[in-house]
Design an enzyme around this catalytic site. Structure first.
Site, short mmCIF file in Angstrom:
data_model
loop_
_atom_site.label_atom_id
_atom_site.label_comp_id
_atom_site.label_asym_id
_atom_site.label_seq_id
_atom_site.Cartn_x
_atom_site.Cartn_y
_atom_site.Cartn_z
N LEU A 103 -5.22 7.41 -0.35
CA LEU A 103 -5.86 6.06 -0.24
C LEU A 103 -6.04 5.90 1.20
O LEU A 103 -5.23 6.32 2.02
CB LEU A 103 -5.08 4.98 -0.83
CG LEU A 103 -5.14 4.79 -2.39
CD1 LEU A 103 -4.57 3.50 -2.62
CD2 LEU A 103 -6.67 4.81 -2.81
N ASP A 104 -7.45 5.60 1.68
CA ASP A 104 -7.55 5.28 3.09
C ASP A 104 -6.62 4.16 3.56
O ASP A 104 -6.13 3.55 2.79
CB ASP A 104 -8.82 4.82 3.18
CG ASP A 104 -9.88 5.75 2.84
OD1 ASP A 104 -9.65 7.02 2.93
OD2 ASP A 104 -11.17 5.36 2.49
N TYR A 105 -6.38 4.08 4.98
CA TYR A 105 -5.53 3.18 5.59
C TYR A 105 -6.11 1.85 5.18
O TYR A 105 -5.29 0.64 5.06
CB TYR A 105 -5.98 3.30 6.97
CG TYR A 105 -5.01 2.31 8.13
CD1 TYR A 105 -3.64 2.59 8.37
CD2 TYR A 105 -5.75 1.44 8.68
CE1 TYR A 105 -3.14 1.79 9.13
CE2 TYR A 105 -5.17 0.54 9.41
CZ TYR A 105 -3.57 0.90 9.59
OH TYR A 105 -3.01 0.00 10.58
#
Ligand code: URA
Length: 241
Positions: A103-105
């Site tokens: 998952l992205d930041y």
């Protein structure tokens, strides 16, 4: 019976990383069923007895965790910008856990953490098509014909997306929109790029469902262990395709 590379079996046992396991093999410190093995490509199964420096490696207990990742944590194992990593949260456990996919930041929501390589393969290999639902808040409106395009698949720089589920949750309030998008692919920044395709910026992104798993009962930053029947069901659903 599943066969995996020797260096992976050693890494899975938690003794060391895969790269260091390769060095142990090259150095002649690894034996399989009593015979020293120098071959990096050799395969082993769960019935083979592996020893490092004459000591049998323990077969590590498999752990599967459902983590409600908050925003502001990266899901790769190491970060060159020194930002907090999801693996830091589980550092005190005596097993080496890694995230299943990414998952992205700036994305929150369901992230499965595990030390189970076979399970990870089922969850992440594109042929198993695990369904994931994202709640997406966008700055702007995804028009009806654009929703239809998204359902059919749109062409991004890395190819056409598979048909997606698009459900409008809240429309037109402050010219922003909340939708639920269901996809089974896991390309890099896919959801954000699908909206960028229509010139729309994603301002909040949360993965709220992973196959049948939801965030029910968890607050951001909390986690729970998956029950054995849940792990079995995820694998069965993957095999079902
Ligand atoms: N799609 C994205 O764009 N970001 C994520 O973190 C997950 C899916």
């Amino acid at each position: 019976m599943e066969e995996i590379r020797l260096q992976k079996a050693i890494a899975n046992s938690g003794v060391t990383s895969r790269r260091k396991a390769e060095q142990l093999i090259v150095d002649g410190r690894v034996a399989v069923n009593g015979v020293i093995v120098f071959e990096l490509g050799s395969k082993v199964s769960s019935t083979d007895e592996i020893e490092v420096d004459g000591v049998p490696i323990a077969t590590e207990q498999k752990v599967h965790i459902l983590y409600y990742k908050p925003t502001g944590e990266i899901s790769t194992v190491e970060d060159d910008r020194n930002r907090g990593a999801v693996t830091d949260v589980f550092r005190q456990m005596d097993v080496r856990l890694y995230p299943v996919g990414r998952l992205d930041y700036d994305t929150s929501g369901i992230l499965i953490m595990t030390n189970d390589g076979e399970f990870t393969q089922y969850m992440t290999h594109p042929k198993y098509e695990m369904q994931k639902t994202y709640r997406v808040k966008i700055d702007g409106i995804l028009k009806r014909d654009q929703q239809k395009e998204m359902r059919n698949g749109i062409t991004l720089e890395d190819g056409k997306t598979s048909p997606a589920g698009v459900k409008v949750i809240r429309d037109k309030k402050d010219r922003q929109m909340i939708l639920e998008l269901t996809i089974h692919e896991g390309r890099n920044r896919q959801v954000r790029r699908m909206f960028e395709h229509f010139g729309l910026k994603v301002i909040k992104l949360t993965r709220i469902r992973y196959d049948f798993l939801t965030l029910d009962g968890l607050a951001e930053g909390e986690y729970r262990f998956l029950k054995p029947y849940e792990v079995k069901k995820l694998i069965a659903n993957a095999k079902d395709e």
